[in-house]
Design an enzyme around this catalytic site. Structure first.
Site, PDB file in Angstrom:
ATOM      1  N   SER A   1      34.179  73.840  43.641  1.00  0.00           N
ATOM      2  CA  SER A   1      35.166  74.403  42.835  1.00  0.00           C
ATOM      3  C   SER A   1      34.915  73.981  41.241  1.00  0.00           C
ATOM      4  O   SER A   1      35.422  74.634  40.252  1.00  0.00           O
ATOM      5  CB  SER A   1      36.502  73.843  43.060  1.00  0.00           C
ATOM      6  OG  SER A   1      36.542  72.631  43.055  1.00  0.00           O
TER       7      SER A   1
ATOM      8  N   TYR B   1      40.821  73.642  42.942  1.00  0.00           N
ATOM      9  CA  TYR B   1      41.252  74.609  44.313  1.00  0.00           C
ATOM     10  C   TYR B   1      42.438  73.520  44.975  1.00  0.00           C
ATOM     11  O   TYR B   1      43.165  74.279  45.834  1.00  0.00           O
ATOM     12  CB  TYR B   1      40.175  74.425  45.103  1.00  0.00           C
ATOM     13  CG  TYR B   1      38.969  75.711  44.785  1.00  0.00           C
ATOM     14  CD1 TYR B   1      39.130  76.135  43.558  1.00  0.00           C
ATOM     15  CD2 TYR B   1      38.082  75.926  45.680  1.00  0.00           C
ATOM     16  CE1 TYR B   1      38.171  77.112  43.215  1.00  0.00           C
ATOM     17  CE2 TYR B   1      37.421  77.001  45.513  1.00  0.00           C
ATOM     18  CZ  TYR B   1      37.238  77.540  44.174  1.00  0.00           C
ATOM     19  OH  TYR B   1      36.228  78.371  43.849  1.00  0.00           O
ATOM     20  N   GLY B   2      42.523  72.208  44.792  1.00  0.00           N
ATOM     21  CA  GLY B   2      43.238  71.406  45.499  1.00  0.00           C
ATOM     22  C   GLY B   2      44.773  71.623  45.472  1.00  0.00           C
ATOM     23  O   GLY B   2      45.372  71.043  46.338  1.00  0.00           O
TER      24      GLY B   2
ATOM     25  N   CYS C   1      32.753  70.841  48.805  1.00  0.00           N
ATOM     26  CA  CYS C   1      34.105  70.813  48.237  1.00  0.00           C
ATOM     27  C   CYS C   1      35.011  70.450  49.441  1.00  0.00           C
ATOM     28  O   CYS C   1      35.007  71.307  50.350  1.00  0.00           O
ATOM     29  CB  CYS C   1      34.455  72.010  47.476  1.00  0.00           C
ATOM     30  SG  CYS C   1      36.062  72.108  47.120  1.00  0.00           S
ATOM     31  N   ASN C   2      35.720  69.528  49.551  1.00  0.00           N
ATOM     32  CA  ASN C   2      36.614  68.894  50.617  1.00  0.00           C
ATOM     33  C   ASN C   2      37.846  70.108  50.845  1.00  0.00           C
ATOM     34  O   ASN C   2      38.217  70.267  51.935  1.00  0.00           O
ATOM     35  CB  ASN C   2      37.275  67.712  50.654  1.00  0.00           C
ATOM     36  CG  ASN C   2      36.202  66.754  50.782  1.00  0.00           C
ATOM     37  OD1 ASN C   2      35.850  66.348  51.857  1.00  0.00           O
ATOM     38  ND2 ASN C   2      35.388  66.176  49.621  1.00  0.00           N
ATOM     39  N   THR C   3      38.405  70.612  49.884  1.00  0.00           N
ATOM     40  CA  THR C   3      39.313  71.543  49.960  1.00  0.00           C
ATOM     41  C   THR C   3      39.230  72.840  50.377  1.00  0.00           C
ATOM     42  O   THR C   3      39.643  73.448  51.227  1.00  0.00           O
ATOM     43  CB  THR C   3      40.061  71.775  48.384  1.00  0.00           C
ATOM     44  OG1 THR C   3      40.256  70.381  47.715  1.00  0.00           O
ATOM     45  CG2 THR C   3      41.506  72.401  48.493  1.00  0.00           C
TER      46      THR C   3
ATOM     47  N   CYS D   1      37.148  63.434  48.383  1.00  0.00           N
ATOM     48  CA  CYS D   1      37.300  64.496  47.378  1.00  0.00           C
ATOM     49  C   CYS D   1      36.007  64.403  46.517  1.00  0.00           C
ATOM     50  O   CYS D   1      35.641  63.088  46.080  1.00  0.00           O
ATOM     51  CB  CYS D   1      38.501  64.294  46.479  1.00  0.00           C
ATOM     52  SG  CYS D   1      38.309  65.638  45.017  1.00  0.00           S
ATOM     53  N   THR D   2      35.174  65.504  46.097  1.00  0.00           N
ATOM     54  CA  THR D   2      34.048  65.397  45.905  1.00  0.00           C
ATOM     55  C   THR D   2      33.961  64.742  44.187  1.00  0.00           C
ATOM     56  O   THR D   2      32.964  64.305  43.630  1.00  0.00           O
ATOM     57  CB  THR D   2      33.307  66.753  45.663  1.00  0.00           C
ATOM     58  OG1 THR D   2      34.134  67.623  45.153  1.00  0.00           O
ATOM     59  CG2 THR D   2      32.909  67.233  47.131  1.00  0.00           C
ATOM     60  N   HIS D   3      35.012  64.865  43.660  1.00  0.00           N
ATOM     61  CA  HIS D   3      35.355  64.483  42.332  1.00  0.00           C
ATOM     62  C   HIS D   3      35.381  63.044  42.235  1.00  0.00           C
ATOM     63  O   HIS D   3      34.967  62.402  41.218  1.00  0.00           O
ATOM     64  CB  HIS D   3      36.320  65.165  41.359  1.00  0.00           C
ATOM     65  CG  HIS D   3      36.375  66.612  41.142  1.00  0.00           C
ATOM     66  ND1 HIS D   3      35.972  67.527  41.988  1.00  0.00           N
ATOM     67  CD2 HIS D   3      36.316  67.580  40.044  1.00  0.00           C
ATOM     68  CE1 HIS D   3      35.760  68.740  41.708  1.00  0.00           C
ATOM     69  NE2 HIS D   3      35.996  68.784  40.258  1.00  0.00           N
TER      70      HIS D   3
END
Ligand code: DGL
Length: 284
Positions: free
Chosen positions: A12, A43-44, A74-76, A202-204
């Site tokens: 995202s 997106y989360g 992206c996990n979401t 979460c990738t961030h």
């Protein structure tokens, strides 16, 4: 014959770079295209339908650019869209009839497959976006691979906006990390358990790792996904030579963003540790 295929990495926004950096380090020989949907991040906090629509548009863009193996980094998006993409969307896609070996993979299963290796007392905390937590995707996969783990999930809605704004340290960041850790601990007390592992799902969040490490007790093992996902991809490619032989190997990387290239280039350079030159992606 289609033997000039690339690996696509979709996220995202910037977060997928934390996964891509590890993939590129482990598998530098392949050709990659990274797409960050920065214009529509995060997106989360969005509905299932919206995340599904945005993710299919991103995956479609990568297919059209010649990617035949796509990692939804992206996990979401993995939590909310991957299964429907694999089971319904992909089989009906025009490219699939032309290239039936197309594959779309996510980041949740590779993250939890080996999670038992990291915890001693099986009390694992997870930080993720509200969408990922709500989907219960991690709980379901952990129940499958490590049913003895007690999972304590905390949604952390404000960490992604901080990262996307380039706020990686400072008093504001510390405030929210401390707040989410307190929320985690409060749940832990209710469960009379004692968390020994925190999974950053979460990738961030790895971009906030120095701040998180600074504020959490030293005995907490903090897990990030990049190494886990890249090892899993390496393993996948070894087990699927019919796929790896079709992937081109010129060590090239193209970056696309749906928002301003200059802004992407500046932040992506920090995350990747190298100069980045992105192009604009029109995906809908
Ligand atoms: N990349 C997303 C994830 O891993 C976080 C960013 C977003 O909410 O879009 O869940």
């Amino acid at each position: 014959m289609d033997n000039n295929c690339k690996i696509g990495i979709f996220d995202s926004g910037f977060g997928g770079l934390t996964i891509f950096k590890c993939i590129k380090e482990l598998l530098p020989e392949y050709d990659y295209i990274y797409l960050g949907d920065n214009a529509r991040t995060p997106y989360g906090v969005r509905s299932f339908e919206t995340v599904y629509q945005f993710t299919t548009e991103g995956v479609d863009f990568l297919f059209k650019k010649g990617c035949r193996l796509i990692i939804i980094a992206c996990n979401t998006a993995s939590a909310r869209a991957l299964r429907s993409i694999q089971q319904k969307w992909l089989p009906k896609h025009l490219h699939y009839s032309l290239f039936p070996f197309l594959r779309v993979l996510g980041v949740i299963r590779p993250t939890v497959e080996d999670i038992s290796k990291f915890t001693k007392n099986f009390n694992v905390a997870l930080w993720a976006t509200p969408g990922t937590v709500k989907s219960e995707s991690f709980a379901l996969e952990i129940n499958h691979f490590a049913p003895n783990i007690n999972l304590i999930q905390t949604p952390c809605p404000l960490l992604v906006p901080l990262v996307e704004s380039g706020e990686l340290e400072g008093a504001g960041v510390d405030y929210f990390i401390s707040k989410y850790w307190q929320q985690t601990i409060n749940q832990d007390i209710i469960n009379t358990t004692n968390v020994d592992t925190l999974l950053l799902a979460c990738t961030h969040y790895p971009l906030l790792l120095p701040s998180i490490q600074k504020l959490l007790p030293l005995n907490i093992k903090i897990l990030t996904q990049g190494e886990l996902v890249s090892e899993s991809l390496n393993d996948y490619l070894k087990r699927h030579p019919e796929m790896s032989c079709k992937l081109s190997k010129n060590s090239s990387v193209l970056f696309y963003t749906t928002d301003q290239c200059d802004y992407f280039n500046n932040l992506a350079r920090i995350f990747m540790g190298e100069k980045i030159s992105s192009q604009i992606a029109k995906i809908n």
